[in-house]
Design a protein around this motif. Sequence first.
Motif, PDB file in Angstrom:
ATOM      1  N   SER A  32       0.740  -1.472  -0.107  1.00  0.00           N
ATOM      2  CA  SER A  32      -0.424  -0.009  -0.089  1.00  0.00           C
ATOM      3  C   SER A  32       0.848   1.030  -0.083  1.00  0.00           C
ATOM      4  N   LEU A  33       0.824   2.353  -0.596  1.00  0.00           N
ATOM      5  CA  LEU A  33       1.379   3.479  -1.014  1.00  0.00           C
ATOM      6  C   LEU A  33       0.806   4.637  -0.741  1.00  0.00           C
ATOM      7  N   ARG A  34       0.572   5.763  -0.063  1.00  0.00           N
ATOM      8  CA  ARG A  34      -0.276   6.229   1.110  1.00  0.00           C
ATOM      9  C   ARG A  34       0.433   7.658   0.112  1.00  0.00           C
ATOM     10  N   PRO A  42      -1.292  21.086 -11.266  1.00  0.00           N
ATOM     11  CA  PRO A  42      -2.288  20.167 -12.071  1.00  0.00           C
ATOM     12  C   PRO A  42      -0.621  18.703 -12.634  1.00  0.00           C
ATOM     13  N   CYS A  43       0.477  18.711 -12.098  1.00  0.00           N
ATOM     14  CA  CYS A  43       0.865  17.395 -12.943  1.00  0.00           C
ATOM     15  C   CYS A  43       0.985  16.571 -11.782  1.00  0.00           C
ATOM     16  N   ALA A  44       0.904  17.388 -11.008  1.00  0.00           N
ATOM     17  CA  ALA A  44       0.735  16.108  -9.098  1.00  0.00           C
ATOM     18  C   ALA A  44      -0.927  15.773  -9.211  1.00  0.00           C
ATOM     19  N   GLU A  45      -1.747  15.918 -10.149  1.00  0.00           N
ATOM     20  CA  GLU A  45      -2.799  15.361  -9.970  1.00  0.00           C
ATOM     21  C   GLU A  45      -2.893  13.989 -10.225  1.00  0.00           C
ATOM     22  N   GLN A  46      -2.142  13.141 -10.801  1.00  0.00           N
ATOM     23  CA  GLN A  46      -2.548  11.790 -11.241  1.00  0.00           C
ATOM     24  C   GLN A  46      -1.102  11.076 -10.640  1.00  0.00           C
ATOM     25  N   VAL A  47      -0.814  10.131  -9.933  1.00  0.00           N
ATOM     26  CA  VAL A  47       0.117   8.582 -10.635  1.00  0.00           C
ATOM     27  C   VAL A  47      -0.683   8.047 -11.155  1.00  0.00           C
ATOM     28  N   GLU A  56      -3.464   6.434 -10.670  1.00  0.00           N
ATOM     29  CA  GLU A  56      -4.913   7.049  -9.399  1.00  0.00           C
ATOM     30  C   GLU A  56      -5.270   8.090  -9.549  1.00  0.00           C
ATOM     31  N   TYR A  57      -5.648   9.152  -9.181  1.00  0.00           N
ATOM     32  CA  TYR A  57      -6.305  10.419  -9.258  1.00  0.00           C
ATOM     33  C   TYR A  57      -6.197  10.711  -7.935  1.00  0.00           C
ATOM     34  N   LEU A  58      -4.911  11.786  -7.685  1.00  0.00           N
ATOM     35  CA  LEU A  58      -4.375  12.244  -5.625  1.00  0.00           C
ATOM     36  C   LEU A  58      -4.694  13.445  -5.952  1.00  0.00           C
ATOM     37  N   THR A  63      -4.483  12.232   1.428  1.00  0.00           N
ATOM     38  CA  THR A  63      -3.657  11.137   1.625  1.00  0.00           C
ATOM     39  C   THR A  63      -4.531  10.071   0.721  1.00  0.00           C
ATOM     40  N   THR A  64      -3.997   9.516  -0.881  1.00  0.00           N
ATOM     41  CA  THR A  64      -4.939   8.539  -1.122  1.00  0.00           C
ATOM     42  C   THR A  64      -3.586   7.377  -0.981  1.00  0.00           C
ATOM     43  N   THR A  65      -4.601   6.378  -0.735  1.00  0.00           N
ATOM     44  CA  THR A  65      -3.927   4.932  -1.246  1.00  0.00           C
ATOM     45  C   THR A  65      -3.905   4.213  -2.027  1.00  0.00           C
ATOM     46  N   VAL A  66      -2.776   3.469  -2.763  1.00  0.00           N
ATOM     47  CA  VAL A  66      -2.608   2.514  -3.989  1.00  0.00           C
ATOM     48  C   VAL A  66      -2.032   1.543  -3.398  1.00  0.00           C
ATOM     49  N   THR A  67      -3.229   0.664  -3.364  1.00  0.00           N
ATOM     50  CA  THR A  67      -2.283  -1.082  -3.022  1.00  0.00           C
ATOM     51  C   THR A  67      -1.876  -1.656  -4.688  1.00  0.00           C
TER      52      THR A  67
END
Length: 92
Positions: A32-34, A42-47, A56-58, A63-67
Amino acid sequence: AGRPPPGEVNIAVGGGVYDPAVSKSTAGEPLSLRFERRDASPCAEQVVFHGLDVSEYLPVGETTTVTLTPEQPGTYRFTCQMNMYQGKLIVH
């Protein structure tokens, strides 16, 4: 805050960098990456995880968790959608 539990990594998103920029995990184990997005640009809005078909949209200030569960060892890049933010996931 202390250290996150095993299998979890806290990553700050701001100033053009992921901090930490390199995360490590073990193949076949969930990770899980938090992502805590501090940068409103705007460039930080997606990983985007290259080679893992995950993005994933941030939302700002959250804090958005990507598992993920990477099945194959290797090095996977993760970036913002504009490739300005650069990170790596190293899977053993």
